[in-house]
Design a protein around this motif. Structure first.
Motif, mmCIF file in Angstrom:
data_model
loop_
_atom_site.group_PDB
_atom_site.id
_atom_site.type_symbol
_atom_site.label_atom_id
_atom_site.label_comp_id
_atom_site.label_asym_id
_atom_site.label_seq_id
_atom_site.Cartn_x
_atom_site.Cartn_y
_atom_site.Cartn_z
ATOM 1 N N ASN A 1 6.020 31.844 -59.847
ATOM 2 C CA ASN A 1 6.168 33.280 -59.978
ATOM 3 C C ASN A 1 6.223 33.650 -61.446
ATOM 4 O O ASN A 1 6.196 32.763 -62.330
ATOM 5 N N GLN B 1 8.389 36.537 -63.941
ATOM 6 C CA GLN B 1 9.468 37.519 -63.920
ATOM 7 C C GLN B 1 9.508 38.233 -65.272
ATOM 8 O O GLN B 1 9.376 37.605 -66.326
ATOM 9 N N PHE C 1 11.895 40.606 -67.755
ATOM 10 C CA PHE C 1 13.286 40.938 -68.021
ATOM 11 C C PHE C 1 13.363 41.923 -69.180
ATOM 12 O O PHE C 1 12.488 41.983 -70.043
ATOM 13 N N SER D 1 16.892 41.668 -64.864
ATOM 14 C CA SER D 1 15.620 41.455 -64.183
ATOM 15 C C SER D 1 14.967 42.794 -63.866
ATOM 16 O O SER D 1 15.607 43.703 -63.343
ATOM 17 N N LEU E 1 9.728 40.860 -60.305
ATOM 18 C CA LEU E 1 9.348 39.491 -59.987
ATOM 19 C C LEU E 1 8.036 39.543 -59.223
ATOM 20 O O LEU E 1 7.925 40.268 -58.235
ATOM 21 N N LEU F 1 11.125 40.467 -72.070
ATOM 22 C CA LEU F 1 10.792 39.049 -71.986
ATOM 23 C C LEU F 1 10.050 38.767 -70.692
ATOM 24 O O LEU F 1 10.433 39.271 -69.634
ATOM 25 N N GLY G 1 7.972 30.991 -63.622
ATOM 26 C CA GLY G 1 8.712 30.038 -62.805
ATOM 27 C C GLY G 1 7.879 28.781 -62.650
ATOM 28 O O GLY G 1 6.825 28.816 -62.026
ATOM 29 N N LEU H 1 12.820 28.597 -65.411
ATOM 30 C CA LEU H 1 12.007 29.626 -66.027
ATOM 31 C C LEU H 1 11.661 29.193 -67.450
ATOM 32 O O LEU H 1 12.506 28.649 -68.166
ATOM 33 N N TYR I 1 20.997 28.351 -69.747
ATOM 34 C CA TYR I 1 19.961 28.493 -70.759
ATOM 35 C C TYR I 1 20.639 28.709 -72.109
ATOM 36 O O TYR I 1 21.775 29.171 -72.182
ATOM 37 N N PHE J 1 15.659 26.576 -71.197
ATOM 38 C CA PHE J 1 16.354 25.939 -70.089
ATOM 39 C C PHE J 1 17.174 24.750 -70.566
ATOM 40 O O PHE J 1 16.703 23.935 -71.364
ATOM 41 N N VAL K 1 13.079 28.313 -56.341
ATOM 42 C CA VAL K 1 12.641 28.795 -57.643
ATOM 43 C C VAL K 1 11.853 30.081 -57.502
ATOM 44 O O VAL K 1 11.703 30.833 -58.457
ATOM 45 N N THR L 1 14.428 35.524 -57.446
ATOM 46 C CA THR L 1 14.830 36.135 -58.708
ATOM 47 C C THR L 1 16.068 35.450 -59.268
ATOM 48 O O THR L 1 17.019 35.173 -58.534
ATOM 49 N N GLN L 2 16.058 35.169 -60.567
ATOM 50 C CA GLN L 2 17.249 34.670 -61.236
ATOM 51 C C GLN L 2 17.979 35.849 -61.858
ATOM 52 O O GLN L 2 17.383 36.673 -62.552
ATOM 53 N N TYR L 3 19.279 35.918 -61.606
ATOM 54 C CA TYR L 3 20.123 36.979 -62.133
ATOM 55 C C TYR L 3 21.011 36.397 -63.227
ATOM 56 O O TYR L 3 21.696 35.408 -63.007
#
Lengths: 110, 114
Positions: free
Chosen positions: A32, A34, A36, A46, A49, A89, A93, A98, B35, B45, B99, B102-104
C-alpha cells in the motif's frame, strides 16, 4: 532496496491554489501507500491509505492516486488553506514496515 | 482516549546515560512499530511487534537499543549508553494485524543527548 523520493522538497503558494505533491518509489512490489501530514515538532497524522489494488482515494479536499507500474503517487490538495501548511510525507508499505520519503514542506500564505 | 500515546514527550540526557521511552498503542491493535526521525528526514523503521513477539529489527537498532512489549500491550524502547547521534524523535505507531492496515502514530518522544 526500496527508495522513496518526494518532489518538490518545499512549496510556498497563495491561499486558494490547487496543489500536486509527488512521490516516487523504486520497487513496485508494495502492499500500500500512505500519505501523512506532520506539523512542526509533532507526530504524524494519517491522511489517506491506498491499497496496492486501488488507483485512488479521496478525503474531503484531498485526493491521492497510485500508479504502481510506474512507481508514482500524487497527492492533490484542492483550494489550499493556510491551515494546510505542514510537511507531507508519503510512505510505502513494504513487507512489514513503512518506508518514508523525506517529505514536502508546504506553506500556504493568506 | 483512542489514540497512540507516548511518554515522555521530551527527554534531555547526558551522553552515556540510559533512557527508556514508553508507547501505549490503540487498545485493539495487535501491531506496534518504532521509528526514528532526524531533522529534515522521514521516519526510519526500527522494529515492530505483533502482540508480544518482536518480529523484525532494523540494522539501525544497534545492541545498545532494546525494545519490549510484555503481554502485547504497551511497549518500551530503551537506549543504553546514549550517544549524541541518538538525538532524534522516536515515534511509535500501531495498527491492526496486517501491513495493509493504516498505521496510526503517536506524538513522539524527542530525545536530546548532550
Amino acid at each position: 532496496k526500496q527508495e522513496v523520493t518526494q518532489i518538490p522538497a518545499a512549496l510556498s503558494v497563495p491561499e486558494g491554489e490547487n496543489l500536486v505533491l509527488n512521490c516516487s518509489f523504486t520497487d513496485s512490489a508494495i502492499y500500500n501507500l500512505q500519505w501523512f501530514r506532520q506539523d512542526p515538532g509533532k507526530g504524524l497524522t494519517s491522511l489517506l491509505l491506498i491499497q496496492s489494488s486501488q488507483r485512488e482515494q479521496t478525503s474531503g479536499r484531498l485526493n491521492a492516486s497510485l500508479d504502481k507500474s510506474s512507481g508514482r503517487s500524487t497527492l492533490y490538495i484542492a483550494a489550499s488553506q493556510p491551515g494546510d501548511s505542514a510537511t507531507y510525507l508519503c510512505a510505502v508499505g513494504n513487507t512489514d514496515k513503512l518506508i518514508f520519503g523525506t517529505g514536502t514542506r508546504l506553506q500556504v500564505f493568506p | 482516549d483512542t489514540g497512540v500515546s507516548q511518554n515522555p514527550r521530551h527527554k534531555i540526557t547526558k551522553r552515556g546515560q540510559n533512557v527508556t521511552f514508553r508507547c501505549d498503542p490503540i487498545s485493539e491493535h495487535n501491531r506496534l512499530y518504532w521509528y526514528r526521525q532526524t531533522l529534515g528526514q522521514g521516519p526510519e523503521f526500527l522494529t515492530y511487534f505483533q502482540n508480544e513477539a518482536q518480529l523484525e529489527k532494523s540494522r539501525l537498532l544497534s545492541d545498545r537499543f532494546s525494545a519490549e512489549r510484555p503481554k502485547g500491550s504497551f511497549s518500551t524502547l530503551e537506549i543504553q549508553r546514549t550517544e549524541q547521534g541518538d538525538s532524534a524523535m522516536y515515534l511509535c505507531a500501531s495498527s491492526l494485524l496486517a501491513v495493509s492496515e493504516t498505521q496510526y502514530f503517536g506524538p513522539g518522544t524527542r530525545l536530546l543527548v548532550l
